[in-house]
Design a protein around this motif. Structure first.
Motif, short mmCIF file in Angstrom:
data_model
loop_
_atom_site.label_atom_id
_atom_site.label_comp_id
_atom_site.label_asym_id
_atom_site.label_seq_id
_atom_site.Cartn_x
_atom_site.Cartn_y
_atom_site.Cartn_z
N UNK A 16 0.83 -1.21 0.00
CA UNK A 16 0.00 0.00 0.00
C UNK A 16 0.87 1.25 0.00
N UNK A 17 1.92 1.25 0.79
CA UNK A 17 2.77 2.44 0.89
C UNK A 17 3.53 2.73 -0.40
N UNK A 18 3.64 1.76 -1.28
CA UNK A 18 4.27 2.01 -2.58
C UNK A 18 3.40 2.90 -3.47
N UNK A 97 -5.80 1.53 1.49
CA UNK A 97 -5.18 2.62 0.73
C UNK A 97 -5.75 3.97 1.16
N UNK A 98 -7.06 4.04 1.29
CA UNK A 98 -7.68 5.31 1.67
C UNK A 98 -7.27 5.73 3.08
N UNK A 99 -7.15 4.78 3.99
CA UNK A 99 -6.66 5.09 5.33
C UNK A 99 -5.22 5.58 5.26
N UNK A 104 -1.26 9.96 5.43
CA UNK A 104 -0.21 10.68 4.70
C UNK A 104 -0.56 12.16 4.58
N UNK A 105 -1.79 12.45 4.20
CA UNK A 105 -2.19 13.85 4.05
C UNK A 105 -2.16 14.59 5.39
N UNK A 157 2.49 0.90 7.42
CA UNK A 157 2.47 -0.55 7.20
C UNK A 157 2.17 -1.29 8.50
N UNK A 158 2.79 -0.84 9.60
CA UNK A 158 2.52 -1.47 10.90
C UNK A 158 1.05 -1.31 11.28
N UNK A 159 0.51 -0.14 11.05
CA UNK A 159 -0.89 0.13 11.41
C UNK A 159 -1.84 -0.72 10.56
N UNK A 160 -1.53 -0.88 9.27
CA UNK A 160 -2.40 -1.66 8.39
C UNK A 160 -2.34 -3.15 8.69
#
Length: 162
Positions: A16-18, A97-99, A104-105, A157-160
């Motif tokens: 997701x982070x990519x 992804x939305x989370x 990120x925002x 990534x840890x949170x997801x």
């Protein structure tokens, strides 16, 4: 856009982070002015009554018919791809992804990003088309905020995964 990015992520086996990004331009902000070396204000778009009439006209709709067919075909193809990937799995990845984008925002859009133009339209010192040390954009005003995204990716990534 989100759906296309998540489908690509799943097809390519990426994290997701990519797929994270930050907007470098938007109405009310400034373009880097690479064209003429000055920051250019981006005016909020609008549709006048005359434009509304034109966009509703047969002249316009017949002119863009090919674009409409292409749009529908692409959306149909995306829907079929999502079905093949597994809609339940896709929906979970889309939610992730939305989370991740929200995080990120929130974390990066708070003055941490060094854009080529300030919120007041002042061009960053030492910013040229060949030297962009004064920003954290990958190229001109593209890929801005990558340093912040890189810093928070492990946390996301840890949170997801929890």
């Amino acid at each position: 856009l989100d759906e296309s990015l998540v489908a690509m992520q799943m097809l390519l086996g990426l994290k997701t982070t990519d797929m994270l990004y930050l907007k470098a331009k938007g109405s009310g902000s400034f373009d880097d002015g690479a064209f003429n070396s000055t920051c250019v204000f981006i005016v909020k778009s609008f549709v006048s009554p005359g434009m509304q009439d034109f966009f509703a006209s047969e002249k316009w709709t017949s002119r863009i018919q090919g674009d409409i067919w292409l749009y529908k075909a692409v959306n149909r193809s995306l829907d079929l791809t999502i079905d093949r990937l597994g809609r339940t799995s896709f929906e979970q990845q889309l939610a992730n992804f939305r989370l991740a984008m929200q995080i990120t925002e929130e974390r990066c859009n708070n003055g941490k990003i060094r854009f080529p133009c300030s919120p007041n339209g002042v061009r960053a010192e030492n910013y040229t088309n060949h030297k962009i040390d004064s920003t954290d954009c990958l190229w001109l005003d593209s890929g801005c905020g990558y340093e912040c995204i890189d810093q928070i990716s492990a946390e996301i990534e840890d949170r997801l995964s929890s």
